[in-house]
Design a protein around this motif. Structure first.
Motif, mmCIF file in Angstrom:
data_model
loop_
_atom_site.group_PDB
_atom_site.id
_atom_site.type_symbol
_atom_site.label_atom_id
_atom_site.label_comp_id
_atom_site.label_asym_id
_atom_site.label_seq_id
_atom_site.Cartn_x
_atom_site.Cartn_y
_atom_site.Cartn_z
ATOM 1 N N ILE A 21 0.761 -1.057 0.032
ATOM 2 C CA ILE A 21 0.012 0.044 0.122
ATOM 3 C C ILE A 21 0.860 1.144 0.016
ATOM 4 O O ILE A 21 1.708 1.408 1.125
ATOM 5 N N PRO A 29 -5.876 4.522 -0.879
ATOM 6 C CA PRO A 29 -5.054 3.796 -0.079
ATOM 7 C C PRO A 29 -5.419 3.805 1.265
ATOM 8 O O PRO A 29 -4.926 2.832 2.120
ATOM 9 N N ARG A 32 -7.490 0.767 1.712
ATOM 10 C CA ARG A 32 -6.703 -0.316 1.838
ATOM 11 C C ARG A 32 -5.966 -0.693 3.178
ATOM 12 O O ARG A 32 -5.840 -1.788 3.515
#
Length: 206
Positions: A21, A29, A32
């Protein structure tokens, strides 16, 4: 007292970085990282959680919208490829529910959740509404998110402070954060968590 520079060199890779990431203050991001935090919240090895997070992204499930639109079986299959098999079915359900919650409440953008919170305590309370993200998961998310959310700094949770104690470093978060530049506080937190879990690593750094 341990050499902090050596500690960062040996163990200062964030878990987000390990999961592939590229953390930034943008929706994908951050989402994530949230998923990684959910996966790491279970009683499962961090390496397995990281592998599962990578597989979910490879499967195209790297945003709240894509996660919500995916089938339950798609999520189960991706978790299975990452060997996240003990909790795969229940976690697949939780990830789908969490993605839908984020879309409904914040348009899938965790920056809106951050902006709604009046402070760190409220931020934690809002994050805990995400399925499977308890206090431990909130700590994981926040200690990594401080890399791109300076308002969280310094964020050293109980695990990080345990690692600091092993190395003879300050247990006070403010003093601990003062040992490195602000941008390195997430790396220091990750390194200390690894030390708390690995006595051999701690011994080699003392």
């Amino acid at each position: 007292m341990a050499d902090v520079r050596k500690l960062l060199e040996r163990a200062g890779r964030t878990y987000a970085e390990e999961a592939g990431i590229k953390l930034a203050d943008t929706p994908a991001p951050l989402y994530r990282l949230l998923v990684l935090s959910v996966l790491m919240s279970a009683r499962i090895q961090a390496t397995i959680a990281v592998a599962a997070a990578r597989e979910l992204v490879r499967a195209g499930l790297g945003t709240a919208r894509r996660m919500a639109d995916a089938s339950w079986q798609d999520r189960v299959d991706a978790l299975g490829r990452g060997h996240y098999v003990r909790y795969d079915e229940s976690t697949a359900t939780a990830l789908g529910d969490g993605a839908r919650l984020l879309l409904e409440e914040y348009g899938g953008d965790l920056r809106k959740l951050r902006d709604r919170a009046a402070g760190r305590e409220e931020l934690g309370a809002l994050l805990r509404k995400v399925p499977r993200l308890g206090p431990v998961g909130v700590d994981i998310f926040c200690r990594e998110a401080q890399q791109v959310w300076p308002g969280l700094r310094p964020y050293f949770d109980a695990k990080a402070l345990q690692g600091a104690e092993r190395l003879g470093l300050p247990r006070d978060p403010g003093k601990l954060g003062g040992l490195v530049d602000g941008d390195d506080q997430a790396r220091l937190a990750a390194a200390l968590v690894r030390v708390s879990r690995d006595k051999k690593l701690a011994d080699s750094l003392r």
